[in-house]
Scaffold this motif. Structure first.
Motif, PDB file in Angstrom:
ATOM      1  N   THR A  61     -31.101 -72.636 -21.902  1.00 58.02           N
ATOM      2  CA  THR A  61     -32.318 -72.021 -21.294  1.00 58.02           C
ATOM      3  C   THR A  61     -31.492 -71.438 -19.710  1.00 58.02           C
ATOM      4  OG1 THR A  61     -34.552 -73.084 -21.429  1.00 58.02           O
ATOM      5  CG2 THR A  61     -33.981 -72.776 -23.710  1.00 58.02           C
ATOM      6  N   LEU A  62     -32.579 -70.204 -20.182  1.00 54.25           N
ATOM      7  CA  LEU A  62     -32.944 -70.115 -18.522  1.00 54.25           C
ATOM      8  C   LEU A  62     -33.606 -70.034 -17.641  1.00 54.25           C
ATOM      9  CD1 LEU A  62     -33.034 -67.755 -15.793  1.00 54.25           C
ATOM     10  CD2 LEU A  62     -34.888 -66.255 -17.388  1.00 54.25           C
ATOM     11  N   ALA A  63     -34.914 -71.032 -18.683  1.00 53.11           N
ATOM     12  CA  ALA A  63     -36.005 -72.686 -18.111  1.00 53.11           C
ATOM     13  C   ALA A  63     -34.746 -73.312 -17.339  1.00 53.11           C
ATOM     14  CB  ALA A  63     -36.683 -72.461 -18.360  1.00 53.11           C
ATOM     15  N   VAL A 254     -37.856 -77.660 -22.722  1.00 49.37           N
ATOM     16  CA  VAL A 254     -37.543 -75.894 -22.334  1.00 49.37           C
ATOM     17  C   VAL A 254     -37.134 -76.472 -21.092  1.00 49.37           C
ATOM     18  CG1 VAL A 254     -38.544 -73.881 -21.632  1.00 49.37           C
ATOM     19  CG2 VAL A 254     -39.613 -75.043 -23.611  1.00 49.37           C
ATOM     20  N   VAL A 255     -37.407 -77.389 -19.962  1.00 49.29           N
ATOM     21  CA  VAL A 255     -37.111 -77.487 -18.459  1.00 49.29           C
ATOM     22  C   VAL A 255     -36.135 -78.143 -18.553  1.00 49.29           C
ATOM     23  CG1 VAL A 255     -38.962 -76.548 -17.626  1.00 49.29           C
ATOM     24  CG2 VAL A 255     -38.613 -78.707 -18.073  1.00 49.29           C
ATOM     25  N   VAL A 262     -39.423 -78.473 -31.897  1.00 46.07           N
ATOM     26  CA  VAL A 262     -40.030 -77.234 -32.589  1.00 46.07           C
ATOM     27  C   VAL A 262     -39.078 -75.438 -32.414  1.00 46.07           C
ATOM     28  CG1 VAL A 262     -41.858 -77.595 -32.312  1.00 46.07           C
ATOM     29  CG2 VAL A 262     -40.938 -76.616 -30.555  1.00 46.07           C
ATOM     30  N   SER A 263     -39.068 -74.786 -33.614  1.00 48.25           N
ATOM     31  CA  SER A 263     -38.059 -73.578 -32.628  1.00 48.25           C
ATOM     32  C   SER A 263     -38.663 -73.719 -30.745  1.00 48.25           C
ATOM     33  CB  SER A 263     -38.861 -72.823 -33.348  1.00 48.25           C
ATOM     34  OG  SER A 263     -40.095 -72.064 -32.535  1.00 48.25           O
ATOM     35  N   GLN A 264     -37.631 -72.708 -30.195  1.00 49.61           N
ATOM     36  CA  GLN A 264     -37.260 -72.782 -29.479  1.00 49.61           C
ATOM     37  C   GLN A 264     -38.199 -71.760 -28.303  1.00 49.61           C
ATOM     38  OE1 GLN A 264     -33.148 -71.830 -27.409  1.00 49.61           O
ATOM     39  NE2 GLN A 264     -34.399 -70.264 -26.436  1.00 49.61           N
ATOM     40  N   GLN A 265     -38.365 -70.830 -29.345  1.00 43.54           N
ATOM     41  CA  GLN A 265     -39.223 -69.886 -29.067  1.00 43.54           C
ATOM     42  C   GLN A 265     -40.725 -70.368 -28.922  1.00 43.54           C
ATOM     43  OE1 GLN A 265     -36.825 -69.243 -31.651  1.00 43.54           O
ATOM     44  NE2 GLN A 265     -36.444 -67.710 -31.354  1.00 43.54           N
ATOM     45  N   SER A 270     -45.711 -72.164 -25.524  1.00 43.25           N
ATOM     46  CA  SER A 270     -45.957 -73.055 -25.603  1.00 43.25           C
ATOM     47  C   SER A 270     -45.987 -73.797 -23.568  1.00 43.25           C
ATOM     48  CB  SER A 270     -46.097 -74.366 -25.644  1.00 43.25           C
ATOM     49  OG  SER A 270     -46.852 -75.253 -25.844  1.00 43.25           O
ATOM     50  N   ALA A 271     -44.884 -74.085 -23.471  1.00 45.18           N
ATOM     51  CA  ALA A 271     -44.278 -73.966 -22.034  1.00 45.18           C
ATOM     52  C   ALA A 271     -45.025 -73.480 -21.075  1.00 45.18           C
ATOM     53  CB  ALA A 271     -43.097 -73.944 -21.047  1.00 45.18           C
ATOM     54  N   MET A 272     -44.778 -71.929 -21.195  1.00 47.64           N
ATOM     55  CA  MET A 272     -45.368 -70.784 -20.617  1.00 47.64           C
ATOM     56  C   MET A 272     -46.892 -70.632 -20.478  1.00 47.64           C
ATOM     57  SD  MET A 272     -42.811 -69.824 -18.661  1.00 47.64           S
ATOM     58  CE  MET A 272     -43.308 -67.750 -18.371  1.00 47.64           C
TER      59      MET A 272
END
Length: 308
Positions: A61-63, A254-255, A262-265, A270-272
């Motif tokens: 991911t970008l993150a 995510v990072v 769970v799904s990436q979305q 949740s991370a944001m």
């Protein structure tokens, strides 16, 4: 809660005692002698370290790409810890439980003769694909330093593992162990929400007393216990804080681009939200962490040791 028969041998300190039920970690029992935690019946709780454990499927991911410099900085801190402990001379190093070999590769790129061992086929395959020497067979010694960098807690019988490793040390060989600290305030407060709980992959949970007793039992003396390690004390504390309110370990997933459950979305959302929450409550969070550090109650420790 987990239960165990009386007079069972603790896999951490090797002493027989009547294990105690644990309210903090209900799936574990506590050793009455060293205070460490272990599974009552590890054979009944299997684990599988598949590819997803080491790297999530799909493109990073970008993150995770933006966070790459931070993880590289963490590798640099590990390298500095190894170099300061060994000095500037030539040394041979074994990373026991090397995973996909990131630390081994980093050390070798900076002139340290490092090799890795990991029992997971997925980890070895990932390392070998990058040209990093990690093997499922324990490479023969002698070694000036053997590291267990957040790997010893993955063993059902850590005392046995360290006993077997004793024959791999060169004269004057040293030991470097990094593990979660189950005596930390965040472990006490969060229990199974604690980031470093990581059941069922973490098979034992150490305390400073438990790791010190373990070292004494195998003929080593602890030289230092460090309660500050940004890679695990700071990041683990922040994720534990978020685990009370958001999807478990979402920010880490995510990072790091690892262990997606769970799904990436959903993880990204949740991370944001978690990042925003950390910014808003940063004074309170920072004050709590400082107190943890002052009272030696952070969520992870680094132990250096030498043979008696």
């Amino acid at each position: 809660m987990a239960t165990l028969s009386k007079n069972a041998e603790c896999p951490i300190c090797g002493r027989s005692s009547s294990p105690l039920s644990s309210r903090r970690f209900p799936k574990f029992v506590a050793c009455a002698r060293c205070g460490g935690f272990f599974l009552a019946d590890p054979a009944a709780v299997g684990t599988e370290y598949d590819d997803e454990y080491f790297e999530a499927s799909g493109a990073p991911t970008l993150a995770s790409r933006l966070a790459r410099p931070i993880f590289n900085f963490f590798l640099y801190l590990r390298f500095r810890k190894v170099r300061s402990f060994l000095g500037e001379g030539r040394a041979r190093v074994l990373d026991y439980g090397a995973g996909s070999g990131a630390l081994v590769g980093y050390l070798r790129a900076r002139g340290i003769d490092a090799v890795g061992y990991d029992p997971s086929p997925a980890a070895v395959m990932a390392a070998v694909s990058k040209g990093i020497p990690v093997s499922r067979d324990l490479p023969p010694g002698p070694y000036d330093l053997i590291m267990f960098w957040h790997s010893l807690e993955h063993s059902d019988r850590p005392k046995q593992v360290l006993d077997e490793a004793r024959g791999l040390f060169a004269p004057g060989g040293k030991l470097l162990i990094a593990v979660p600290n189950a005596a930390s305030w965040e472990a006490r407060l969060a229990g199974e929400r604690w980031f470093h709980y990581d059941y069922p992959f973490h098979r034992v949970q150490f305390t400073p007393t438990a790791i010190t007793m373990l070292l004494e039992r195998i003929g080593f003396r602890a030289l230092s216990i460090d309660f500050f390690n940004p890679e695990y004390t700071v990041s683990g504390f922040l994720q534990t804080f978020l685990n009370f309110l958001f999807l478990k370990n979402a920010l880490y997933t995510v990072v790091s681009h690892r262990r997606a459950n769970v799904s990436q979305q959903k993880a990204m959302f949740s991370a944001m939200a978690g990042l925003l929450f950390l910014v808003v409550f940063s004074p309170l969070i920072g004050a709590f962490f400082i107190l943890e550090f002052i009272f030696h109650k952070t969520g992870a420790i680094i132990v250096t040791a030498e043979r008696l």
